[in-house]
Design an enzyme around this catalytic site. Structure first.
Site, PDB file in Angstrom:
ATOM      1  N   HIS A  41       0.825  -1.221   0.000  1.00 45.19           N
ATOM      2  CA  HIS A  41       0.000   0.000   0.000  1.00 45.19           C
ATOM      3  C   HIS A  41       0.850   1.257   0.000  1.00 45.19           C
ATOM      4  O   HIS A  41       0.389   2.330  -0.389  1.00 45.19           O
ATOM      5  CB  HIS A  41      -0.915   0.032   1.232  1.00 45.19           C
ATOM      6  CG  HIS A  41      -2.196  -0.708   1.021  1.00 45.19           C
ATOM      7  ND1 HIS A  41      -2.456  -1.908   1.661  1.00 45.19           N
ATOM      8  CD2 HIS A  41      -3.258  -0.449   0.247  1.00 45.19           C
ATOM      9  CE1 HIS A  41      -3.643  -2.347   1.278  1.00 45.19           C
ATOM     10  NE2 HIS A  41      -4.149  -1.476   0.427  1.00 45.19           N
ATOM     11  N   ASP A  89      -0.375  -7.677   1.423  1.00 48.91           N
ATOM     12  CA  ASP A  89       0.120  -6.293   1.442  1.00 48.91           C
ATOM     13  C   ASP A  89       1.610  -6.243   1.770  1.00 48.91           C
ATOM     14  O   ASP A  89       2.009  -5.755   2.835  1.00 48.91           O
ATOM     15  CB  ASP A  89      -0.696  -5.475   2.450  1.00 48.91           C
ATOM     16  CG  ASP A  89      -0.386  -3.986   2.349  1.00 48.91           C
ATOM     17  OD1 ASP A  89      -0.717  -3.255   3.314  1.00 48.91           O
ATOM     18  OD2 ASP A  89       0.196  -3.555   1.332  1.00 48.91           O
ATOM     19  N   SER A 183       2.705   2.051   8.361  1.00 47.74           N
ATOM     20  CA  SER A 183       2.546   0.927   7.412  1.00 47.74           C
ATOM     21  C   SER A 183       3.916   0.470   6.934  1.00 47.74           C
ATOM     22  O   SER A 183       4.806   1.285   6.695  1.00 47.74           O
ATOM     23  CB  SER A 183       1.727   1.373   6.198  1.00 47.74           C
ATOM     24  OG  SER A 183       0.435   1.773   6.585  1.00 47.74           O
TER      25      SER A 183
HETATM   26  C1  LIG Z   1      -0.470   5.588   0.919  1.00 50.72           C
HETATM   27  C2  LIG Z   1      -0.787   5.069   2.306  1.00 50.72           C
HETATM   28  C3  LIG Z   1       0.320   5.502   3.258  1.00 50.72           C
HETATM   29  C4  LIG Z   1      -2.147   5.641   2.762  1.00 50.72           C
HETATM   30  C5  LIG Z   1      -2.453   5.173   4.192  1.00 50.72           C
HETATM   31  O1  LIG Z   1      -1.909   4.233   4.678  1.00 50.72           O
HETATM   32  N1  LIG Z   1      -3.387   5.905   4.875  1.00 50.72           N
HETATM   33  C6  LIG Z   1      -3.750   5.704   6.191  1.00 50.72           C
HETATM   34  C7  LIG Z   1      -4.665   6.586   6.694  1.00 50.72           C
HETATM   35  C8  LIG Z   1      -5.058   6.454   7.991  1.00 50.72           C
HETATM   36  C9  LIG Z   1      -4.550   5.440   8.806  1.00 50.72           C
HETATM   37  C10 LIG Z   1      -3.625   4.541   8.278  1.00 50.72           C
HETATM   38  C11 LIG Z   1      -3.067   3.443   9.111  1.00 50.72           C
HETATM   39  C12 LIG Z   1      -1.777   2.934   8.846  1.00 50.72           C
HETATM   40  C13 LIG Z   1      -1.264   1.916   9.648  1.00 50.72           C
HETATM   41  C14 LIG Z   1      -2.039   1.367  10.701  1.00 50.72           C
HETATM   42  C15 LIG Z   1      -3.322   1.882  10.915  1.00 50.72           C
HETATM   43  C16 LIG Z   1      -4.203   1.348  12.005  1.00 50.72           C
HETATM   44  N2  LIG Z   1      -3.632   0.515  12.966  1.00 50.72           N
HETATM   45  C17 LIG Z   1      -3.814   2.900  10.132  1.00 50.72           C
HETATM   46  C18 LIG Z   1      -3.216   4.676   6.979  1.00 50.72           C
END
Ligand SMILES: CC(C)CC(=O)Nc1cccc(-c2cccc(CN)c2)c1
Length: 232
Positions: A41, A89, A183
């Site tokens: 992602h 992912d 992420s």
């Molecule tokens: C291009 C990508 C970076 C877009 C994206 O990831 N957006 C996004 C938005 C809100 C929460 C999260 C998010 C990530 C990691 C863990 C979690 C929840 N544990 C949420 C991720």
């Protein structure tokens, strides 16, 4: 990382920051001298730009002697990854050259036995992702301890309602959680990387949406295959 704390400087020397135009986008973990594992992602919204991989860092902004930005020779997304689901992912990044290993840059072993981490096991996540719901970005690496939540419970309503596959694992997300920008980073249980942070429901710190991680042990053949194929 919500509800966590600043990591000891260089206490997690396997941590990578995936950067686009000099900005942190996602986390990653060094799994071999020339390979960083992250989340597929993280390649969304790249608009054809290229990644660079920062290793040996604690602060994203301050000059640090062992901090080094590596160019990426190849980015390999898992073929099953797609923007609609959290399935498969994973992203493998081949660095332009082998990373210089040191006290500040080390490889993190990952779990090769495809066995679920027992529910209740305390694991750690780390990253430079948001530290607040308002989207505050930390300069220094953050970390948080989270217990593994059973797949059976994680698949119930109001949690993830049967979207958690055998190739995913969950951690409790009440108050302390991973968040945007985390992420691709590792979930470490007993010193071994068991998971890779996935965005999941893209909400943070809400107990109704436990953190979701891709189980690395379920992808050992793919990971080994990609790394071996690049050696030929
Ligand atoms: C291009 C990508 C970076 C877009 C994206 O990831 N957006 C996004 C938005 C809100 C929460 C999260 C998010 C990530 C990691 C863990 C979690 C929840 N544990 C949420 C991720």
């Amino acid at each position: 990382i919500l509800g966590g704390s600043t990591a000891g400087a260089h206490q997690r020397p396997y941590m990578a920051s995936l950067q686009v135009d000099g900005h942190h986008v996602c986390g990653g973990l060094l799994i071999a001298e020339q390979w960083v594992l992250s989340a597929a992602h993280c390649m969304e919204d790249m608009k054809g730009k290229t990644f660079q991989v920062l290793l040996g860092a604690h602060s994203l902004s301050q000059p640090e002697p062992h901090k080094r930005l590596y160019a990426v020779r190849a980015a390999v997304r898992h073929p099953g990854s797609n923007i609609e689901t959290n399935d498969d992912d994973l992203l493998l990044l081949q660095l332009e050259e082998k990373a210089t290993l040191s006290e500040h840059v080390k490889i993190l072993p990952f779990q090769r036995q495809d066995v679920d981490v027992p529910p209740g096991t305390m694991c750690e996540a780390a990253g430079w992702g948001f530290t607040s719901h308002s989207g505050r970005k930390p300069d220094e690496l953050q970390q948080v301890e989270r217990p593994v939540k059973s797949r059976e419970e994680c698949n119930r309503r109001p949690y993830h309602d049967n979207t958690i596959t055998d190739k995913m694992l969950c951690t409790d997300s009440r108050k302390k959680d991973t968040c945007k920008g985390d992420s691709g980073g590792p979930l470490i249980c007993n010193g071994v990387a068991e998971g890779v942070v996935t965005a999941g429901a893209r909400v943070c710190g809400n107990y109704k949406k436990p953190g979701i991680y891709t189980r690395i042990a379920a992808y050992v053949d793919w990971i080994d295959g990609v790394m071996a194929a690049a050696e030929e």
